[in-house]
Design an enzyme around this catalytic site. Structure first.
Site, PDB file in Angstrom:
ATOM      1  N   ILE A  48       0.831  -1.214   0.000  1.00  0.00           N
ATOM      2  CA  ILE A  48       0.000   0.000   0.000  1.00  0.00           C
ATOM      3  C   ILE A  48       0.865   1.264   0.000  1.00  0.00           C
ATOM      4  O   ILE A  48       0.591   2.230  -0.724  1.00  0.00           O
ATOM      5  CB  ILE A  48      -0.951  -0.015   1.226  1.00  0.00           C
ATOM      6  CG1 ILE A  48      -1.927  -1.211   1.124  1.00  0.00           C
ATOM      7  CG2 ILE A  48      -1.710   1.299   1.352  1.00  0.00           C
ATOM      8  CD1 ILE A  48      -2.741  -1.457   2.392  1.00  0.00           C
ATOM      9  N   SER A 173      -6.911   0.115   9.857  1.00  0.00           N
ATOM     10  CA  SER A 173      -7.329  -1.140   9.211  1.00  0.00           C
ATOM     11  C   SER A 173      -8.791  -1.370   9.549  1.00  0.00           C
ATOM     12  O   SER A 173      -9.287  -0.929  10.585  1.00  0.00           O
ATOM     13  CB  SER A 173      -6.506  -2.297   9.764  1.00  0.00           C
ATOM     14  OG  SER A 173      -7.113  -3.525   9.431  1.00  0.00           O
ATOM     15  N   TYR A 186      -3.082  -6.418  17.364  1.00  0.00           N
ATOM     16  CA  TYR A 186      -3.090  -5.636  16.111  1.00  0.00           C
ATOM     17  C   TYR A 186      -4.413  -4.882  15.983  1.00  0.00           C
ATOM     18  O   TYR A 186      -4.432  -3.682  15.683  1.00  0.00           O
ATOM     19  CB  TYR A 186      -2.871  -6.571  14.919  1.00  0.00           C
ATOM     20  CG  TYR A 186      -2.972  -5.907  13.566  1.00  0.00           C
ATOM     21  CD1 TYR A 186      -1.901  -5.189  13.030  1.00  0.00           C
ATOM     22  CD2 TYR A 186      -4.134  -6.019  12.795  1.00  0.00           C
ATOM     23  CE1 TYR A 186      -1.993  -4.589  11.768  1.00  0.00           C
ATOM     24  CE2 TYR A 186      -4.226  -5.423  11.540  1.00  0.00           C
ATOM     25  CZ  TYR A 186      -3.158  -4.716  11.034  1.00  0.00           C
ATOM     26  OH  TYR A 186      -3.255  -4.112   9.783  1.00  0.00           O
ATOM     27  N   LYS A 190      -4.838  -0.747  15.804  1.00  0.00           N
ATOM     28  CA  LYS A 190      -5.472  -0.048  14.683  1.00  0.00           C
ATOM     29  C   LYS A 190      -6.683   0.770  15.160  1.00  0.00           C
ATOM     30  O   LYS A 190      -7.014   1.798  14.570  1.00  0.00           O
ATOM     31  CB  LYS A 190      -5.851  -1.042  13.578  1.00  0.00           C
ATOM     32  CG  LYS A 190      -4.616  -1.667  12.895  1.00  0.00           C
ATOM     33  CD  LYS A 190      -3.800  -0.612  12.148  1.00  0.00           C
ATOM     34  CE  LYS A 190      -2.584  -1.159  11.439  1.00  0.00           C
ATOM     35  NZ  LYS A 190      -1.833  -0.152  10.676  1.00  0.00           N
ATOM     36  N   THR A 221      -1.589  -7.760  -0.640  1.00  0.00           N
ATOM     37  CA  THR A 221      -0.157  -7.468  -0.444  1.00  0.00           C
ATOM     38  C   THR A 221       0.465  -8.660   0.283  1.00  0.00           C
ATOM     39  O   THR A 221      -0.256  -9.565   0.723  1.00  0.00           O
ATOM     40  CB  THR A 221       0.059  -6.215   0.440  1.00  0.00           C
ATOM     41  OG1 THR A 221      -0.385  -6.533   1.780  1.00  0.00           O
ATOM     42  CG2 THR A 221      -0.682  -4.991  -0.055  1.00  0.00           C
TER      43      THR A 221
HETATM   44  N1  LIG Z   1      -2.814  -5.445   3.255  1.00  0.00           N
HETATM   45  C1  LIG Z   1      -3.927  -5.345   3.948  1.00  0.00           C
HETATM   46  O1  LIG Z   1      -4.906  -6.109   3.743  1.00  0.00           O
HETATM   47  C2  LIG Z   1      -4.084  -4.270   4.991  1.00  0.00           C
HETATM   48  C3  LIG Z   1      -5.366  -4.062   5.519  1.00  0.00           C
HETATM   49  C4  LIG Z   1      -5.539  -3.073   6.473  1.00  0.00           C
HETATM   50  C5  LIG Z   1      -4.467  -2.286   6.870  1.00  0.00           C
HETATM   51  N2  LIG Z   1      -3.231  -2.516   6.354  1.00  0.00           N
HETATM   52  C6  LIG Z   1      -2.146  -1.646   6.825  1.00  0.00           C
HETATM   53  O2  LIG Z   1      -1.503  -1.053   5.704  1.00  0.00           O
HETATM   54  C7  LIG Z   1      -0.136  -0.800   6.005  1.00  0.00           C
HETATM   55  C8  LIG Z   1       0.733  -1.364   4.908  1.00  0.00           C
HETATM   56  O3  LIG Z   1       0.485  -2.753   4.790  1.00  0.00           O
HETATM   57  P1  LIG Z   1       0.820  -3.562   3.449  1.00  0.00           P
HETATM   58  O4  LIG Z   1      -0.208  -4.597   3.331  1.00  0.00           O
HETATM   59  O5  LIG Z   1       1.066  -2.646   2.341  1.00  0.00           O
HETATM   60  O6  LIG Z   1       2.199  -4.274   3.885  1.00  0.00           O
HETATM   61  P2  LIG Z   1       3.398  -4.853   2.996  1.00  0.00           P
HETATM   62  O7  LIG Z   1       2.976  -5.102   1.596  1.00  0.00           O
HETATM   63  O8  LIG Z   1       3.952  -5.981   3.798  1.00  0.00           O
HETATM   64  O9  LIG Z   1       4.468  -3.650   2.966  1.00  0.00           O
HETATM   65  C9  LIG Z   1       4.973  -3.168   4.162  1.00  0.00           C
HETATM   66  C10 LIG Z   1       5.976  -2.069   3.884  1.00  0.00           C
HETATM   67  O10 LIG Z   1       6.362  -1.489   5.119  1.00  0.00           O
HETATM   68  C11 LIG Z   1       7.776  -1.664   5.328  1.00  0.00           C
HETATM   69  N3  LIG Z   1       7.945  -1.843   6.773  1.00  0.00           N
HETATM   70  C12 LIG Z   1       7.584  -2.888   7.550  1.00  0.00           C
HETATM   71  N4  LIG Z   1       7.876  -2.654   8.836  1.00  0.00           N
HETATM   72  C13 LIG Z   1       8.416  -1.408   8.886  1.00  0.00           C
HETATM   73  C14 LIG Z   1       8.927  -0.590   9.922  1.00  0.00           C
HETATM   74  N5  LIG Z   1       8.962  -1.000  11.203  1.00  0.00           N
HETATM   75  N6  LIG Z   1       9.399   0.639   9.616  1.00  0.00           N
HETATM   76  C15 LIG Z   1       9.380   1.073   8.329  1.00  0.00           C
HETATM   77  N7  LIG Z   1       8.931   0.340   7.308  1.00  0.00           N
HETATM   78  C16 LIG Z   1       8.454  -0.881   7.580  1.00  0.00           C
HETATM   79  C17 LIG Z   1       8.176  -2.820   4.407  1.00  0.00           C
HETATM   80  O11 LIG Z   1       9.525  -2.768   3.936  1.00  0.00           O
HETATM   81  P3  LIG Z   1      10.784  -3.338   4.792  1.00  0.00           P
HETATM   82  O12 LIG Z   1      10.567  -4.794   4.949  1.00  0.00           O
HETATM   83  O13 LIG Z   1      11.980  -2.993   3.941  1.00  0.00           O
HETATM   84  O14 LIG Z   1      10.771  -2.576   6.079  1.00  0.00           O
HETATM   85  C18 LIG Z   1       7.233  -2.566   3.229  1.00  0.00           C
HETATM   86  O15 LIG Z   1       7.741  -1.528   2.409  1.00  0.00           O
HETATM   87  C19 LIG Z   1       0.103  -1.393   7.393  1.00  0.00           C
HETATM   88  O16 LIG Z   1       0.013  -0.369   8.350  1.00  0.00           O
HETATM   89  C20 LIG Z   1      -1.044  -2.375   7.572  1.00  0.00           C
HETATM   90  O17 LIG Z   1      -1.382  -2.552   8.926  1.00  0.00           O
HETATM   91  C21 LIG Z   1      -3.010  -3.486   5.420  1.00  0.00           C
END
Ligand SMILES: NC(=O)c1ccc[n+]([C@@H]2O[C@H](COP(=O)([O-])OP(=O)(O)OC[C@H]3O[C@@H](n4cnc5c(N)ncnc54)[C@H](OP(=O)(O)O)[C@@H]3O)[C@@H](O)[C@H]2O)c1
Length: 281
Positions: A48, A173, A186, A190, A221
């Site tokens: 995201i 979330s 978690y 959120k 993702t």
């Molecule tokens: N995907 C879903 O269904 C979903 C739904 C609701 C909310 N969210 C929220 O959306 C956000 C992004 O999720 P996503 O699904 O896009 O995850 P993702 O695809 O796993 O990507 C996570 C990104 O954050 C970086 N990251 C992880 N831990 C970090 C830290 N401590 N400090 C800085 N960077 C960090 C990762 O790179 P590195 O490994 O290099 O650090 C990567 O660039 C999160 O807050 C998640 O809770 C996601």
């Protein structure tokens, strides 16, 4: 070659494909609704955060990319610069004070200030119940998901204040509203972000800084693989999600661009779901 970027603001449908300067990687002569503005997106090398960074850059902003791993930062920066977008990057684990400080230094050195902060980085180190979580798990989740956005903002705020305006987007979330039994702490972290959005929006309104919250549903993702790779989940989607699909990172990015734009100038303190309809809300 470049993805076609369209956005609708003030009823106008405009296409970035017709605006070659919006693809400048120097940041000079940018065009678009966010032209000549600077955005920091945490956790923006994948998922995201990456989609948000790309969209803000396509809409004219100069974007600072970051995440924990240098190789991921290098890959993301190269990919977006390859599209002609104006981005720079640095390593920043949002839970580490020294990394946040380095990010601030980079923002000032390379961009001279800041207009938008998108606090997207989030973790979930545990699949399990709230009461089964160790103190370590609680500390990590609260530190990265809740404390870090507030601390990052306090470090960047003086530089936003200098501009007399700014936009902050937190990323919560759907688990904040519809807790899943497998995601105890978690869910709680959120939900806390919804409260942080309201509190910060109150505190920062007098400074002309707006604070809103993106609330994604299930988005395809790496992070959500455990959910959407499960067959039972797809039965729920078929039954309840009228759009019959899960979200893509790009589905979240347009809302963030809109919230940063002048068209959202009277919107603050709001948490907005991008969840393809949830029967539980
Ligand atoms: N995907 C879903 O269904 C979903 C739904 C609701 C909310 N969210 C929220 O959306 C956000 C992004 O999720 P996503 O699904 O896009 O995850 P993702 O695809 O796993 O990507 C996570 C990104 O954050 C970086 N990251 C992880 N831990 C970090 C830290 N401590 N400090 C800085 N960077 C960090 C990762 O790179 P590195 O490994 O290099 O650090 C990567 O660039 C999160 O807050 C998640 O809770 C996601």
């Amino acid at each position: 070659m470049f993805p076609r970027v369209a956005w609708v603001h003030r009823g106008l449908l405009r296409s970035c494909a017709r605006l070659p300067v919006c693809m400048s990687s120097s940041g000079i002569g940018q065009k678009g609704i966010l032209a000549n503005q600077v955005a920091v997106v945490t956790g923006s090398t994948d998922g995201i955060g990456f989609a948000i960074a790309r969209r803000l850059a396509q809409d004219g902003a100069r974007v600072v990319i970051s995440s924990r791993k240098q190789q991921n930062v290098d890959r993301a920066v190269a990919a977006l610069q390859g599209e002609g977008l104006s981005v720079v990057g640095t390593v920043c684990h949002v839970g580490k004070a020294e990394d946040r400080e380095r990010l601030v230094t980079m923002v000032l050195e390379h961009c001279g200030g800041l207009d938008f902060l998108v606090c997207n980085a989030g973790v979930n180190p545990l699949v399990g119940s709230t009461l089964g979580a160790s103190e370590q798990v609680w500390d990590k989740i609260l530190e990265v998901n809740v404390k870090a956005p507030a601390l990052m903002l306090s470090q960047l705020l003086p530089h936003m204040e200098k501009r007399g305006k700014g936009v902050v987007i937190l990323v919560s979330s759907i688990a904040a509203y519809i807790p899943s039994v497998e995601l105890g702490p978690y869910n709680v972290s959120k939900t806390a972000l919804l409260g942080l959005t309201r509190t910060l929006s109150l505190e920062l309104a007098p400074k002309g800084i707006r604070v809103n919250c993106l609330v994604p549903g299930v988005i395809e993702t790496d992070f959500s693989k455990v959910i959407y790779k499960n067959e039972a989940f797809w039965n729920i989607v078929k039954e309840n999600y009228k759009l019959q699909r899960i979200g893509q990172p790009e589905d979240c990015a347009g809302l963030v661009s809109f919230l940063c734009s002048p068209d959202a100038s009277y919107i603050t303190g709001e948490s907005i779901s991008v969840a393809g309809f949830s029967p539980h809300l």
